[in-house]
Design an enzyme around this catalytic site. Sequence first.
Site, PDB file in Angstrom:
ATOM      1  N   LYS A  35     -52.940 -29.757 -22.518  1.00  0.00           N
ATOM      2  CA  LYS A  35     -52.514 -28.596 -23.319  1.00  0.00           C
ATOM      3  C   LYS A  35     -53.493 -28.377 -24.462  1.00  0.00           C
ATOM      4  O   LYS A  35     -54.317 -29.241 -24.761  1.00  0.00           O
ATOM      5  CB  LYS A  35     -51.095 -28.834 -23.855  1.00  0.00           C
ATOM      6  CG  LYS A  35     -50.981 -30.006 -24.816  1.00  0.00           C
ATOM      7  CD  LYS A  35     -49.530 -30.316 -25.135  1.00  0.00           C
ATOM      8  CE  LYS A  35     -49.423 -31.509 -26.071  1.00  0.00           C
ATOM      9  NZ  LYS A  35     -48.031 -31.953 -26.234  1.00  0.00           N
ATOM     10  N   ARG A 130     -35.809 -31.214 -30.172  1.00  0.00           N
ATOM     11  CA  ARG A 130     -36.715 -30.095 -29.963  1.00  0.00           C
ATOM     12  C   ARG A 130     -36.243 -29.430 -28.676  1.00  0.00           C
ATOM     13  O   ARG A 130     -35.245 -28.734 -28.705  1.00  0.00           O
ATOM     14  CB  ARG A 130     -38.149 -30.602 -29.904  1.00  0.00           C
ATOM     15  CG  ARG A 130     -39.037 -30.011 -30.965  1.00  0.00           C
ATOM     16  CD  ARG A 130     -40.374 -30.676 -31.076  1.00  0.00           C
ATOM     17  NE  ARG A 130     -40.915 -31.184 -29.798  1.00  0.00           N
ATOM     18  CZ  ARG A 130     -42.140 -31.660 -29.639  1.00  0.00           C
ATOM     19  NH1 ARG A 130     -42.969 -31.677 -30.685  1.00  0.00           N
ATOM     20  NH2 ARG A 130     -42.557 -32.113 -28.486  1.00  0.00           N
ATOM     21  N   TYR A 253     -69.095 -26.859 -55.115  1.00  0.00           N
ATOM     22  CA  TYR A 253     -68.085 -26.049 -55.815  1.00  0.00           C
ATOM     23  C   TYR A 253     -67.185 -26.919 -56.677  1.00  0.00           C
ATOM     24  O   TYR A 253     -66.763 -27.998 -56.262  1.00  0.00           O
ATOM     25  CB  TYR A 253     -67.213 -25.314 -54.798  1.00  0.00           C
ATOM     26  CG  TYR A 253     -67.917 -24.185 -54.097  1.00  0.00           C
ATOM     27  CD1 TYR A 253     -68.414 -23.091 -54.818  1.00  0.00           C
ATOM     28  CD2 TYR A 253     -68.066 -24.204 -52.721  1.00  0.00           C
ATOM     29  CE1 TYR A 253     -69.052 -22.049 -54.160  1.00  0.00           C
ATOM     30  CE2 TYR A 253     -68.701 -23.161 -52.055  1.00  0.00           C
ATOM     31  CZ  TYR A 253     -69.196 -22.091 -52.783  1.00  0.00           C
ATOM     32  OH  TYR A 253     -69.818 -21.062 -52.143  1.00  0.00           O
ATOM     33  N   MET A 301     -67.730 -23.938 -46.746  1.00  0.00           N
ATOM     34  CA  MET A 301     -67.510 -23.289 -45.450  1.00  0.00           C
ATOM     35  C   MET A 301     -68.516 -23.757 -44.402  1.00  0.00           C
ATOM     36  O   MET A 301     -68.162 -24.021 -43.246  1.00  0.00           O
ATOM     37  CB  MET A 301     -67.578 -21.765 -45.604  1.00  0.00           C
ATOM     38  CG  MET A 301     -67.291 -21.028 -44.304  1.00  0.00           C
ATOM     39  SD  MET A 301     -67.488 -19.259 -44.437  1.00  0.00           S
ATOM     40  CE  MET A 301     -66.045 -18.809 -45.382  1.00  0.00           C
TER      41      MET A 301
HETATM   42  C1  LIG Z   1     -48.079 -33.344 -25.884  1.00  0.00           C
HETATM   43  C2  LIG Z   1     -47.092 -34.023 -25.053  1.00  0.00           C
HETATM   44  C3  LIG Z   1     -47.347 -35.300 -24.549  1.00  0.00           C
HETATM   45  C4  LIG Z   1     -48.565 -36.097 -24.923  1.00  0.00           C
HETATM   46  O1  LIG Z   1     -48.402 -36.673 -26.184  1.00  0.00           O
HETATM   47  P1  LIG Z   1     -49.485 -37.648 -26.813  1.00  0.00           P
HETATM   48  O2  LIG Z   1     -48.890 -38.125 -28.075  1.00  0.00           O
HETATM   49  O3  LIG Z   1     -50.705 -36.813 -27.034  1.00  0.00           O
HETATM   50  O4  LIG Z   1     -49.726 -38.706 -25.810  1.00  0.00           O
HETATM   51  C5  LIG Z   1     -46.417 -35.844 -23.684  1.00  0.00           C
HETATM   52  N1  LIG Z   1     -45.285 -35.181 -23.359  1.00  0.00           N
HETATM   53  C6  LIG Z   1     -45.011 -33.954 -23.836  1.00  0.00           C
HETATM   54  C7  LIG Z   1     -43.748 -33.287 -23.450  1.00  0.00           C
HETATM   55  C8  LIG Z   1     -45.889 -33.338 -24.706  1.00  0.00           C
HETATM   56  O5  LIG Z   1     -45.610 -32.132 -25.183  1.00  0.00           O
END
Ligand SMILES: *Cc1c(COP(=O)(O)O)cnc(C)c1O
Length: 362
Positions: A35, A130, A253, A301
């Site tokens: 993802k 969640r 800065y 930046m």
């Molecule tokens: C992102 C995610 C993971 C992976 O989590 P990590 O901490 O990066 O290993 C696993 N399961 C679900 C449902 C996730 O959203």
Amino acid sequence: MPRPIQASIHTEALAHNLARARAAAPEARVWAIVKANAYGHGIERAYEGLRGADGFALLDLNEAQRVRDLGWRGPILLLEGVFELRDLELCSRLDLWHAVHCDEQIDMLASHKTNVPHRVFLKMNSGMNRLGFTPERYRSAWTRLNALPQVDEISLMTHFSDADGARGVTEQVAVFTAVTQDLPGERSLSNSAATLRQSETLSDWVRPGIAIYGSAPDYPEHSAADWGLQPTMTLSAKIIGIQQLAPGDSVGYGSSFVAKQPMRIGVVACGYADGYPRICPTDTPVLVGGVRSRTVGRVSMDMITVDLSAVPEASFGTEVTLWGRAANGAVLGIDEVARCAGTVGYELMCALAQRVPVVVSA
Ligand SMILES: *Cc1c(COP(=O)(O)O)cnc(C)c1O
């Protein structure tokens, strides 16, 4: 010539870390979580290193399409399931497996027209609050799904809130097990932290993300090196200017850094517009020509300034590693930099800016 800044994605390190995750859960199959564009690495760039996975898990239909475009014929899992009815058509077309975490998603499935039933992962909210059905409602959701002609095999999943910390996974595992004990289907519970730290947790499919990208899920309790993980992303830039400071001279800065003694500083072609956190204070570690040093003054930046006291040989064009692996093999863990910024490695990798050229290297 473009600005001298570059990110490198390390194919062999991705494969190595994936093998580490596999070794930690030898009985399980492994979803490589890709993802957020493979945690900022780029799905296309990470693919070669991760193709030994048993499947790819992600959130976005576009990203699923990209994984198919790479030629992947194996499982792909949508971790949040679908967002609207139309998405199910693409699931059918691309042969995607998808999480089901709420009644609305079951409603959509019930009205989806497909000849090929879908493989789904029914998600339990076992305490994180969640996504997912509460333990009380989980079995009725299962029964409802199981009655749908649109549904093939039902796998069971949940997600841990505290696998990386003291609270651990015991309570959530107990809730999940109590409710699912006599249900058929494969189980998927463990993220990276649970895969590495709670390897006794029963999972037919583990879901490591951050670990395959070479960052420790439980830093600073453990470092990536402690877990045998290698950096998969290096951010490096060159020195484009040098200043000689006298005592009392300030840098950048807000003049937030003032030299106490004569010192040489290097100006590096990397700033917050490249994804280097502006909040990193003076003394954030960097590698100058592979030698450990530190930032001085405020991140701007397009530039940061680094102390060259420990590296007299550094000059215009010397490579500075902001995180990852230097040419001489020295490593600066992304977790160390993230900690200076009050965040985690995940955020730094995901925030690598679009303007930074990325190359794939061994
Ligand atoms: C992102 C995610 C993971 C992976 O989590 P990590 O901490 O990066 O290993 C696993 N399961 C679900 C449902 C996730 O959203």
